[in-house]
Design a protein around this motif. Sequence first.
Motif, PDB file in Angstrom:
ATOM      1  N   GLU A 127       0.767  -1.328  -0.089  1.00 55.59           N
ATOM      2  CA  GLU A 127      -0.028   0.163   0.013  1.00 55.59           C
ATOM      3  C   GLU A 127       0.991   1.225   0.233  1.00 55.59           C
ATOM      4  O   GLU A 127       0.504   2.415  -0.103  1.00 55.59           O
ATOM      5  CB  GLU A 127      -0.844   0.149   1.278  1.00 55.59           C
ATOM      6  CG  GLU A 127      -0.192   0.031   2.613  1.00 55.59           C
ATOM      7  CD  GLU A 127       0.180  -1.086   3.152  1.00 55.59           C
ATOM      8  OE1 GLU A 127       0.192  -1.120   4.566  1.00 55.59           O
ATOM      9  OE2 GLU A 127       0.314  -2.145   2.343  1.00 55.59           O
ATOM     10  N   PRO A 182       3.004   3.576   7.354  1.00 54.10           N
ATOM     11  CA  PRO A 182       1.666   3.023   7.151  1.00 54.10           C
ATOM     12  C   PRO A 182       1.037   2.110   7.977  1.00 54.10           C
ATOM     13  O   PRO A 182      -0.064   1.655   7.682  1.00 54.10           O
ATOM     14  CB  PRO A 182       1.693   2.790   5.766  1.00 54.10           C
ATOM     15  CG  PRO A 182       2.940   1.866   5.480  1.00 54.10           C
ATOM     16  CD  PRO A 182       3.910   2.900   6.551  1.00 54.10           C
ATOM     17  N   ALA A 236      -0.397   1.989  11.152  1.00 51.97           N
ATOM     18  CA  ALA A 236      -1.566   2.013  12.036  1.00 51.97           C
ATOM     19  C   ALA A 236      -2.546   2.776  11.271  1.00 51.97           C
ATOM     20  O   ALA A 236      -2.352   3.671  10.521  1.00 51.97           O
ATOM     21  CB  ALA A 236      -0.987   3.295  13.146  1.00 51.97           C
ATOM     22  N   ARG A 237      -3.876   2.393  11.801  1.00 46.79           N
ATOM     23  CA  ARG A 237      -4.924   2.870  10.958  1.00 46.79           C
ATOM     24  C   ARG A 237      -5.288   4.021  12.066  1.00 46.79           C
ATOM     25  O   ARG A 237      -5.652   3.928  13.014  1.00 46.79           O
ATOM     26  CB  ARG A 237      -5.863   1.829  10.866  1.00 46.79           C
ATOM     27  CG  ARG A 237      -5.824   0.860   9.944  1.00 46.79           C
ATOM     28  CD  ARG A 237      -6.956  -0.222   9.546  1.00 46.79           C
ATOM     29  NE  ARG A 237      -7.190  -1.103  10.792  1.00 46.79           N
ATOM     30  CZ  ARG A 237      -8.269  -1.117  11.482  1.00 46.79           C
ATOM     31  NH1 ARG A 237      -9.147  -0.029  10.987  1.00 46.79           N
ATOM     32  NH2 ARG A 237      -8.451  -1.968  12.328  1.00 46.79           N
ATOM     33  N   VAL A 238      -5.036   5.476  11.605  1.00 44.93           N
ATOM     34  CA  VAL A 238      -5.352   6.333  12.347  1.00 44.93           C
ATOM     35  C   VAL A 238      -6.453   7.139  12.021  1.00 44.93           C
ATOM     36  O   VAL A 238      -7.135   7.407  10.845  1.00 44.93           O
ATOM     37  CB  VAL A 238      -4.264   7.622  11.790  1.00 44.93           C
ATOM     38  CG1 VAL A 238      -4.326   8.733  12.758  1.00 44.93           C
ATOM     39  CG2 VAL A 238      -2.770   6.806  11.796  1.00 44.93           C
ATOM     40  N   ARG A 239      -7.092   7.232  13.090  1.00 40.90           N
ATOM     41  CA  ARG A 239      -8.499   7.911  13.162  1.00 40.90           C
ATOM     42  C   ARG A 239      -8.417   9.528  13.870  1.00 40.90           C
ATOM     43  O   ARG A 239      -7.403   9.971  14.093  1.00 40.90           O
ATOM     44  CB  ARG A 239      -9.463   7.229  14.190  1.00 40.90           C
ATOM     45  CG  ARG A 239      -9.654   5.854  13.729  1.00 40.90           C
ATOM     46  CD  ARG A 239     -10.714   4.904  14.419  1.00 40.90           C
ATOM     47  NE  ARG A 239     -10.952   3.707  13.921  1.00 40.90           N
ATOM     48  CZ  ARG A 239     -11.696   2.501  14.673  1.00 40.90           C
ATOM     49  NH1 ARG A 239     -11.866   2.743  15.671  1.00 40.90           N
ATOM     50  NH2 ARG A 239     -11.785   1.547  13.886  1.00 40.90           N
ATOM     51  N   PHE A 293      -5.841   5.666  16.991  1.00 40.30           N
ATOM     52  CA  PHE A 293      -5.270   4.795  16.226  1.00 40.30           C
ATOM     53  C   PHE A 293      -5.500   3.510  16.476  1.00 40.30           C
ATOM     54  O   PHE A 293      -5.561   3.002  17.631  1.00 40.30           O
ATOM     55  CB  PHE A 293      -3.966   5.318  15.704  1.00 40.30           C
ATOM     56  CG  PHE A 293      -2.938   4.973  16.819  1.00 40.30           C
ATOM     57  CD1 PHE A 293      -2.011   3.800  16.996  1.00 40.30           C
ATOM     58  CD2 PHE A 293      -2.830   6.236  18.059  1.00 40.30           C
ATOM     59  CE1 PHE A 293      -1.249   3.783  18.109  1.00 40.30           C
ATOM     60  CE2 PHE A 293      -2.061   6.023  18.815  1.00 40.30           C
ATOM     61  CZ  PHE A 293      -1.219   4.841  19.193  1.00 40.30           C
ATOM     62  N   VAL A 294      -5.230   2.626  15.357  1.00 44.93           N
ATOM     63  CA  VAL A 294      -5.627   1.115  15.788  1.00 44.93           C
ATOM     64  C   VAL A 294      -4.552   0.235  15.480  1.00 44.93           C
ATOM     65  O   VAL A 294      -3.838   0.526  14.274  1.00 44.93           O
ATOM     66  CB  VAL A 294      -6.903   0.747  14.694  1.00 44.93           C
ATOM     67  CG1 VAL A 294      -7.242  -0.693  15.049  1.00 44.93           C
ATOM     68  CG2 VAL A 294      -8.219   1.382  15.226  1.00 44.93           C
ATOM     69  N   GLU A 305      -2.996  -3.870  15.115  1.00 46.86           N
ATOM     70  CA  GLU A 305      -3.685  -5.380  14.864  1.00 46.86           C
ATOM     71  C   GLU A 305      -2.513  -6.077  15.147  1.00 46.86           C
ATOM     72  O   GLU A 305      -1.307  -6.170  14.868  1.00 46.86           O
ATOM     73  CB  GLU A 305      -4.360  -5.480  13.447  1.00 46.86           C
ATOM     74  CG  GLU A 305      -5.433  -4.399  13.147  1.00 46.86           C
ATOM     75  CD  GLU A 305      -6.134  -4.724  11.887  1.00 46.86           C
ATOM     76  OE1 GLU A 305      -5.194  -5.089  10.835  1.00 46.86           O
ATOM     77  OE2 GLU A 305      -7.331  -4.409  11.715  1.00 46.86           O
ATOM     78  N   ALA A 339       3.835  -0.154  14.661  1.00 46.73           N
ATOM     79  CA  ALA A 339       3.385   1.395  14.205  1.00 46.73           C
ATOM     80  C   ALA A 339       4.582   2.272  14.809  1.00 46.73           C
ATOM     81  O   ALA A 339       4.784   2.229  15.909  1.00 46.73           O
ATOM     82  CB  ALA A 339       2.077   1.823  14.651  1.00 46.73           C
ATOM     83  N   SER A 381      -7.335  -6.885  17.572  1.00 49.94           N
ATOM     84  CA  SER A 381      -6.969  -5.283  17.265  1.00 49.94           C
ATOM     85  C   SER A 381      -7.176  -4.638  18.576  1.00 49.94           C
ATOM     86  O   SER A 381      -7.896  -4.961  19.552  1.00 49.94           O
ATOM     87  CB  SER A 381      -7.934  -4.879  16.334  1.00 49.94           C
ATOM     88  OG  SER A 381      -9.321  -4.814  16.772  1.00 49.94           O
ATOM     89  N   GLU A 438      -7.532  -0.283  20.097  1.00 48.18           N
ATOM     90  CA  GLU A 438      -7.799   1.130  19.623  1.00 48.18           C
ATOM     91  C   GLU A 438      -7.087   1.866  20.826  1.00 48.18           C
ATOM     92  O   GLU A 438      -7.302   1.673  22.092  1.00 48.18           O
ATOM     93  CB  GLU A 438      -9.034   1.649  19.722  1.00 48.18           C
ATOM     94  CG  GLU A 438      -9.219   3.045  19.180  1.00 48.18           C
ATOM     95  CD  GLU A 438     -10.705   3.669  19.014  1.00 48.18           C
ATOM     96  OE1 GLU A 438     -10.928   4.363  18.535  1.00 48.18           O
ATOM     97  OE2 GLU A 438     -11.511   2.728  19.647  1.00 48.18           O
TER      98      GLU A 438
END
Length: 740
Positions: A414, A472, A474-477, A481-482, A484, A490, A580, A582
């Motif tokens: 990605e 890339p 960590a899934r950042v909100r 962040f999330v 897994e 991260a 996972s 958060e």
Amino acid sequence: MRLPERAVRDRAIALVLALITLAGLLGLASVRDSFSRLSGDEPTYLHMAESLALDGDLEFGDADEARLEEEGRGSAGSAVILQTTQGRLTYSKPVVQPVLAAPFYRVAGKSGVVFLNLLAFAAAAFAAGGLLRAIDPERWLLTLTTFLCAGAVIPYTVWLTSDLLQFAVVLAGLSLCVARLRTHGRSKGSDTGWLILGGGLLGLAVAMRITNAPLAVAAVAAAASFKLYKQAGQILVAAALVLALGLGLNWALGGAVSPYLSERTSFSVEADEDSEALAGGGFGAALATVRLRAVRPQVSAYSALYFFSGRHTGLLLYFPTALVLLVLCGRRFDRVTVCLGLGIVAVVGAYLVFLPHNYFGGGSCIGNRYFLPVYGALLPALAALPRRRWLLAPWLVSLLVAGSALLSALQVPEAVQSSQGHAYAGVFRWFPYESTSDNLEGHLERYWRRPGVAPGDEDYRLSWDFVRFVDPFARVRSNSFVLETGAKPAELEVARRRSGGVMRFLVRSRARDLELRFEDWGKELAFPIRQPKTGATVIEIEPSRSWRKHQFWFFWELESDFVVQSFRLSIATPDGSPASAELHYLADGEIPEDMFASEVVSVALPSEAAAGSVSKVSLEARNASATTWTSDGVVPVVLGYRLSRLTDGRPIAFDGPRAPLTGSIRPGDSLSAELEIEWPAEPGRYLLTVDLVAEGVAWFSARTGAPLATAEVEVRRSRRRSPAACPERSRGPSPVIPRP
């Protein structure tokens, strides 16, 4: 004349290395995909050449906008930089490279720009080869091949900006200007044409970027150091005339002598709807005129560190041959070496002193693109060519770096589309992340404040920490962040005003048994997490002592330094099962225990509703705590509701949509909110519970024992129009049960 056996062997090695590099270039071109996704300044330069080739001007008009739209909405190539001068809207970059690229674009489209780069590269190699061959007929080819191929020069041949062209004209210009000085210590009359050509090329480099001026001055000084004043004057006049021509083209085609002194803006086919847009749709917020920043020695010192060893910009990774040549210039030098060396120092120093946050030219490039012209000056600065064993080191480093970049591209697919996708794995992560940089493509940034702090509070300006996700993984909100299990750690960079102390993270996960792992330059820690009743746990981490402290690029008005720490976070389960978590970054603050105190002022809940319909309820509540409530924080406070069946107590499987608070609710103030209730499709009698929620922490009722309000609601089968769906038209009194 028969060459010595060693020279023949060196040429064979050079040929093999060149073929390997060519194969790498072809592979890079297939991965890079320059023609469908552009980065940084590439779209502007490309569309300037396109406009000149197709329209004969650089004005941004309907035809230019139509071509951008035709390329496809949302593509990275749809954003260009523009300027307004003399009542004209034009592209805003120096015009020399687009003017030279326009004929090639006319013939071959976008591929023509790459062909121009390759042609300039070949011409510069030919000129430099003539210089090196005169110095050492045996080792010249191996030296030239190493200089051109062992590093980040080759990737720039498929980059659609002026950087490769600047490198080529500097290398060729200096090679022509100093060739006879190197071989004879004097210049002959027959060299006049070569000197004028060399000076003209250096003037071309200055026209493309004014910071190249010290390199042109260095060539004049080198000739003058031999008391060859006539030749020095020829170089100077040629450079000045070509520079004047370049500036004149800027003015004639773009409306300004220098685009960097104009009022600038950006245009994108899909401008952000939330941005401060200018008139004319699609125009982004106005860009400030480029100005030098105040001198900050500490920031410059750290930038110098990254200049040599940064993971995204460092010479060690991207230009290892440069370090070898710098050492050789220091070991053996003459007047030419000194003059060119001073020019190199002047250019590098100007960037590190006056542009210490952008000394590398922005994040959408490979390595340091501002250093590329300077790199072209290193080869002519050599008084003697390096021995063969000296040339081995750059190739070893380059092969290691190239292999690591390939590994990163394979492991992180990605990230391939980012110009920094090569730096997410392997050897790159051993090197320090550029904490002073203001632009590195691919990262995500957040400004997260300690819990309970809101705009207008006394310590609001000093309450936030700057958090940058530098990879890339960590899934950042917006406020969290999330992580897994099984994913790579991260990596975060955190800038704080306070040195030392702890960092706290609120961790939420449905896993019953979890382990949070922390790693920085000096520590590796593990924190077991047992699932509590609330589903949230606060982890307190004391990181290693930070070695970076400096003003940050984004807050020039403050004199205070920021403490910078980089670390990695990951999660794991004892049995390896997927999970996972958060995470909310709480800085060094804690969740205030008194923030949950509230009082109901008024509330209107329905008694009946139509199945599958949506109702709106109004509510007013007072903040009875000592903490400001805000929905714009690391632990947002919002209004929510829950539904459960009264017949069997079964809860509905979803929490309803949240309603964010309007503004900040200070202690003693009241909030007025409207909440949408989505009724279930199954008729029956339900208990509606309305309450405030600290996102990621708990419903307020979990801490106080009672929600804001509850009501028993009869959900009936849907009709063509059900008055019960509107609270203000509900029949009979509403059995609202406010919290005592």
